[in-house]
Design an enzyme around this catalytic site. Structure first.
Site, short mmCIF file in Angstrom:
data_model
loop_
_atom_site.label_atom_id
_atom_site.label_comp_id
_atom_site.label_asym_id
_atom_site.label_seq_id
_atom_site.Cartn_x
_atom_site.Cartn_y
_atom_site.Cartn_z
N ASP A 76 52.32 32.42 38.29
CA ASP A 76 52.32 33.85 38.00
C ASP A 76 52.31 34.54 39.37
OD1 ASP A 76 51.99 36.33 36.58
OD2 ASP A 76 49.86 36.26 37.12
N ASP B 267 51.34 38.54 40.35
CA ASP B 267 50.25 39.47 40.69
C ASP B 267 48.90 38.85 40.32
OD1 ASP B 267 49.22 41.75 41.76
OD2 ASP B 267 49.57 43.01 40.02
N LYS C 86 55.06 35.58 28.51
CA LYS C 86 53.87 34.77 28.32
C LYS C 86 52.91 35.45 27.33
CE LYS C 86 53.25 35.23 32.69
NZ LYS C 86 52.68 35.24 34.06
N ASP D 210 46.26 33.70 36.73
CA ASP D 210 44.95 34.34 36.81
C ASP D 210 44.48 34.91 35.47
OD1 ASP D 210 46.98 36.44 36.98
OD2 ASP D 210 45.32 37.80 37.44
#
Length: 308
Positions: free
Chosen positions: A27, A29, A222, A247
Site C-alpha cells: 500500500d 499512504d 481493496k 497499514d
C-alpha cells in the site's frame, strides 16, 4: 500477542519470511509515505527488494491519481518504480470495465476525478460527468434530467465536486437506463490525515448512490480480490509466495487474507497492534481476516535483513 498470527517481524525472523516470497505488494499512504513525505528508509527497502530479485507492486485505493502521476511522485521520493507496477483504483476500475464488463468503445457516467477519466480513456472508454454538474433552472424537474442514452454504467470514485445533482443523475441512470452497470472504486469511508484529522472517503459517496438507487455496486479496490487478480494476471504472481504490506487492517490485511497472501502490518499509518488484538480475540470469523501474520514498527525494520 498470543497465537501464531501477528508476530513482530524482527531480527532473525525477517530473512526467512522474505526468502519465502517472490512478490511484495505495498500500500502507499501510511506505508511508504505519509502525505508528501517518504517514510524514512522506505525507498531503500523498495529498491533493495528489487535488487534482490523480488517483484514489487504498489496497490492503492486512492483514485485521484493516474499510474503516471504515482510514478512521478515516487521518483521524486527516491523510489525505483514503473507505471506497470502501480495498481490504483483509477486504473483497476478501467481494467474492470474493459475486461469484465466489456465496455471498451462505450460510455460511462463518472462520478470521479480527471485521473479516472484519463485511465478510462487510455483503455478506450469514454465518460460523461467529470467536474461540476450545473443544472439550469429549466432542469429542476429532478426526475427528468437529461440522460445520455449511450451510458452503459455508473462509476463512482472520489469526487470533490460530488453534489445532489450528481447523486440524482446517477440514480436516474441506474433506474431508467436498462442494464446500466454500477461500479465503485472502494468503500473507505474516512481518509485519515496528519494530527488525527480526517475527511470523508469515497465510501461515503458510494453509499449515498447505493442508498438512492437501492442497488449495491461492485467494487474493485481493496479488500476486494479484483485488485490482486489484476496484478496476478499480468505478472503471474503466485499468491502462496506473495506478501501484502499495509497499514489498514480492513483493506490491506483483509485483501491479503481474501487472496491467500502472507500479510504484514506496518504501524506508520492507521491501524494498531491493539486493533489487531481486538479482532483476534473477537471470535468472529470475518474479523480474523483482519489479523496480520506479522507486524513491524516501520518497513524500515526490513532493512538489516536486506542489507545483510
Amino acid at each position: 500477542m498470543s497465537g501464531s498470527k501477528c508476530t513482530r517481524l524482527t531480527g532473525a525472523l525477517v530473512k526467512p519470511v522474505l526468502d519465502s516470497v517472490d512478490s511484495v505488494l505495498f500500500d502507499c499512504d501510511g506505508v511508504i509515505w505519509r502525505g508528501d513525505q517518504a517514510i524514512p528508509g522506505a525507498s531503500r527497502v523498495i529498491n533493495l527488494l528489487k535488487e534482490s530479485g523480488k517483484k514489487v507492486f504498489f496497490v492503492t485505493n486512492n483514485s485521484t491519481k493516474t499510474r503516471k502521476m504515482y510514478v512521478e511522485k515516487m521518483t521524486l521520493m527516491g523510489f525505483n518504480a514503473t507505471e506497470e507496477e502501480v495498481f490504483g483504483t483509477a486504473y483497476c476500475s478501467a481494467m474492470y470495465l474493459k475486461n469484465e464488463c466489456k465496455l471498451e468503445g462505450k460510455k460511462v457516467y463518472l462520478i470521479g476525478s480527471s485521473a479516472m477519466r484519463d485511465e478510462l480513456q487510455a483503455v478506450g472508454i469514454q465518460q460523461t460527468g467529470v467536474g461540476e454538474d450545473h443544472i439550469s433552472g429549466k432542469q429542476m424537474d429532478w426526475a427528468n434530467v437529461d440522460l445520455n442514452p449511450e451510458v452503459k454504467a455508473v462509476v463512482v470514485g472520489f469526487d470533490e465536486h460530488f453534489s445532489y445533482s450528481k447523486l440524482n443523475r446517477a440514480l436516474q441512470y441506474l433506474v431508467q437506463q436498462p442494464g446500466c452497470l454500477f461500479v465503485g472504486t472502494n468503500r473507505d469511508t474516512r481518509l485519515p490525515l496528519e494530527g488525527g484529522k480526517a475527511v470523508p472517503g469515497t465510501g461515503c459517496l458510494l453509499q449515498a448512490v447505493e442508498t438512492a438507487a437501492q442497488r449495491q455496486a461492485q467494487t474493485v479496490g481493496k479488500p476486494n480480490r479484483y485488485m490482486f487478480d489484476c496484478v496476478a494476471s499480468q505478472f503471474g504472481v503466485d499468491p502462496g509466495r506473495c506478501l501484502m504490506v499495509g497499514d489498514r487492517l480492513d483493506t490491506d490485511i483483509m485483501l491479503g487474507s481474501n487472496c491467500g497472501l502472507k500479510t504484514l502490518l506496518t504501524l506508520t499509518g492507521v491501524s494498531t497492534v491493539e486493533d489487531a488484538e481486538a479482532h483476534q480475540k473477537s471470535g468472529c470469523a470475518e474479523r480474523q481476516g483482519m489479523v496480520p501474520d506479522y507486524y513491524v514498527e516501520s518497513i524500515a525494520d526490513l532493512l538489516p535483513a536486506l542489507q545483510g
